[in-house]
Design an enzyme around this catalytic site. Sequence first.
Site, PDB file in Angstrom:
ATOM      1  N   ASP A  79      -5.751   9.380  15.081  1.00 31.26           N
ATOM      2  CA  ASP A  79      -6.002   9.032  13.769  1.00 31.26           C
ATOM      3  C   ASP A  79      -6.713   7.644  13.460  1.00 31.26           C
ATOM      4  O   ASP A  79      -6.004   6.858  12.515  1.00 31.26           O
ATOM      5  CB  ASP A  79      -4.692   9.216  13.109  1.00 31.26           C
ATOM      6  CG  ASP A  79      -4.689   9.244  11.400  1.00 31.26           C
ATOM      7  OD1 ASP A  79      -5.890   9.644  11.015  1.00 31.26           O
ATOM      8  OD2 ASP A  79      -3.602   9.051  10.875  1.00 31.26           O
ATOM      9  N   GLY A 103       0.286   9.231   2.318  1.00 33.84           N
ATOM     10  CA  GLY A 103       1.061  10.151   2.407  1.00 33.84           C
ATOM     11  C   GLY A 103       2.381  10.107   3.189  1.00 33.84           C
ATOM     12  O   GLY A 103       3.327  10.831   3.166  1.00 33.84           O
ATOM     13  N   LYS A 158       7.122  -0.616   7.015  1.00 32.77           N
ATOM     14  CA  LYS A 158       6.577   1.004   6.854  1.00 32.77           C
ATOM     15  C   LYS A 158       7.795   1.667   6.424  1.00 32.77           C
ATOM     16  O   LYS A 158       8.440   2.268   7.324  1.00 32.77           O
ATOM     17  CB  LYS A 158       5.776   1.184   7.872  1.00 32.77           C
ATOM     18  CG  LYS A 158       5.181   2.604   7.748  1.00 32.77           C
ATOM     19  CD  LYS A 158       4.619   3.200   8.945  1.00 32.77           C
ATOM     20  CE  LYS A 158       3.717   4.624   8.840  1.00 32.77           C
ATOM     21  NZ  LYS A 158       3.119   4.780  10.181  1.00 32.77           N
ATOM     22  N   GLY A 192       4.213   7.385   2.987  1.00 28.97           N
ATOM     23  CA  GLY A 192       5.107   6.634   2.243  1.00 28.97           C
ATOM     24  C   GLY A 192       4.425   5.475   1.736  1.00 28.97           C
ATOM     25  O   GLY A 192       3.434   5.199   1.469  1.00 28.97           O
ATOM     26  N   GLY A 247       0.855  -1.014   0.060  1.00 29.26           N
ATOM     27  CA  GLY A 247      -0.027  -0.026  -0.200  1.00 29.26           C
ATOM     28  C   GLY A 247       0.955   1.063  -0.023  1.00 29.26           C
ATOM     29  O   GLY A 247       1.916   1.360   0.212  1.00 29.26           O
ATOM     30  N   VAL A 302       4.217   0.761   2.084  1.00 34.40           N
ATOM     31  CA  VAL A 302       4.311  -0.347   2.910  1.00 34.40           C
ATOM     32  C   VAL A 302       4.731  -1.557   1.917  1.00 34.40           C
ATOM     33  O   VAL A 302       4.106  -1.890   0.973  1.00 34.40           O
ATOM     34  CB  VAL A 302       3.026  -0.480   3.695  1.00 34.40           C
ATOM     35  CG1 VAL A 302       3.271  -1.857   4.573  1.00 34.40           C
ATOM     36  CG2 VAL A 302       2.798   0.459   4.883  1.00 34.40           C
TER      37      VAL A 302
END
Length: 840
Positions: free
Chosen positions: A651, A536, A554, A538, A533, A540
């Site tokens: 988040d 914003g 990540k 970066g 994936g 994975v």
Amino acid sequence: MPPTTVLQLLLLFFFFFFFFFFFFFLSSQVHTVAAAGNTLHPGDTIGINRTIVSSAGTFALGFFIPRHSPSTSFYLAIWYNDTGDDAAVWVANRDSPVADSAAVLALQLDGNLVLSDSDGSKIWSSNTSSTSNGTEAVLLDSGNLVLRSGDGDTTIWESFDHPTDTLLPNMRIVSYFGIGVATRIVSWKTSSDPATGTFSLGIDPRTFMQAFIWRGSEPYWRSNAWNGSVTFTENEDNESISSFYITSLSGGKQNMSWSYMVTQGFPATRLMIEETGFLRLLTWQEASKSWVTRASYPNMEFGACVLYNQCGPNGLCVGRNATLSCKCFAEFSPNNSTEWAAGNYSGGCVKKTRWDCSKGGFYKVYSKMKLPDGMLLLRDAEASECEANCSATCNCTAYSFDSTRSIESTTRCLVWLGDMIDLVQNSSGMDELHVRVSAADLDNNSQYDGHSHKRKRLLVIMLAVGTAAMLLSGTTCYFMWARHMRLGKTRRLLELTVPDSIGSDKGTINAPLVDFFSIRKATDDFAVTNKLGEGGFGSVYKGRLEDGQFIAVKRLSENSKQGFEELNNEVKLIVRLQHTNLVRLLGWCIHENEKMLIYEYMPNKSLDKYLFDSNLSTQLDWHKRFCIIQGIAQGLLYLHRYSRLRIIHRDLKTSNILLDENMIPKISDFGLARIFGESHMEQNTRRVVGTFGYMAPEYGLHGRFSEKSDVYSFGVIVLEIISGKRNSGSYSINDSFSLLGYAWCLWVEGRSCELVDPQLIDSFPVSEVEKCVQLGLLCVQDRSTDRPTMDAIAIMLVNKNPVLPSPQQPAHASTTDSPTLVPISYSRAPELTMSTIEGR
């Protein structure tokens, strides 16, 4: 002087004399006082705008209107006066509010306290016959309103004997033996309506050994059996509670009372039963000007088993999981195998083989138990006598003995007759239970007494310890050799000390530092085919270490706003957090400009990939969706309440919920999370971070975040899981509603089930869906104070028929209601940082 003038003067004199006498007579009968001290004397009254205050200024008595109440009715109440908070601890007329502002409380000449309205109609009364003309009403510094004789020697009536929803220190609840009656504290109907509610707390009227929370007349939660020292706790190691309040039982042959007292120096305290069924111990936090929860029962850290009798008669509730897990003892089998296999455990378990009473008792020992309900206490019985008493009674099912837990300076011997109800076994259990079985059910088919049983147990323990020690030594040596060889070959996951710049409060933490070249090799040099994936932050990547272990890497982009600060934050936080529903951090890496975090690999990727894909969403039936909701709730509950650090995620969204091979949800991405102090209920920030659609109004607009910010995000996720739709879309008539507004309209019209993802094709329990929709709407209410806490949410999810309050309309129900970031409490607008909703 003419006779007529004399007559007029005489008449005028008599008129003034009569007027003076009449005024004096009335004033001697009734007069009004305005907050004059702490005492009312016969004839004194207080009106709507007047109070009396205890001598030290701790408590006040007067009229109040509950916060957020839709009506303007008045209630006579007592509240903490020195906190500045209007939380009532006692309400006289809870079921009979006064509608007009002319109501008065009077101490009548007969010595009774009477609340009446403007028409003189009696609304409430102390209603005691043991009064006299010398009676006075006094508000004490304990919060107790008492009627006592003029000399102060005799107490005629006291509010402590008539509690509402709150227990204050030294206030008692009483169980009366023989007549099956116990005083209770009873919840409010809602948070803004003091009327008698659904839930109540009291001592078991059959025995003084335990406390109950009842839902109506049915048991809802039960405490551990009293052990002689610590009372009504689910975890004896809770030092933060036991260090400042002390519980005690006292009484005689006719009754037993329970109370608690606060150690010297601690702030205002109250124990209250909420309308949601939670019993909370609250203390006043002066720094935040708010009430802080010190203890909460039922304690949802202990999972689904915390609620009463989840597995039926003789059924054993096992573990501390959010989902219910029931089993039968080895000597028992399900009463109805078909229902049991389908997840209906209400029938419980029955014995496979009945025992022969003439052969005495045979027992198997089960440890880590919460002892079942319905115990009988045998006083002054030793271990052998305790077993013998059970063996001599044909319908005795089990016994428990412990000399270390004394009751009134005697040993504790408990026996059970008939079925065992509310059986729980988990890691927090404190007792052993000796369950009666037939000779055929014993492993060795032989009879034994208590002493031989103990010798056999000791022998088994010694053999087990010896074997475990040998295995441990061999295993340790093997792993040390294997680790040495592996480190020499792969140079990965080196156990190094993190530098101070990425350290904990003490400067360093032990976290695995991963070699950059090992990561490159594991990911095939970050091959595109291994990319899971991108967002914003970066990308994975999926990786595979030389030992075959899969990992998720990540890799933070150089342009990502999630830079060194976020990496530092995530390493510090997540390395200390251990929970089934939190993703596990395996390591981290900093190499030149590279910043990377290494997680356990989640083969099913993120939740949003399934919810919002018409093909993949068919793999999420209602059972899986409900389990995902429960898992997310348990993860948040751990962060907010039970982890070593109190964490606000900030988040939370579907792309940050990862799914393992069993579709168990795991909360990820703690780069924006913040540690929350125990003394804080809410914090401010000038840097607003998160994702529109999941962000609470008070956070997005004013930069205020708290546990309730995460609760809002959770509510959005719940509605997205139910519907399979993004909150950022538009729905209903002319596309004018967001998902929240659409869900609200359906709920108001009684059509909640129409929100369900069409992929489910009606294969869902209606009551469970309606519960989840209402719960989601409760979580996204505009005011943070109206939203439930995560422990309340967890118990609502576990309970099949919870009592849920009615939600208010969401703040941003329309798609045109996009938030405008105009600060109210700041001199300049907070910095806004938004993260994408891409999966990984």
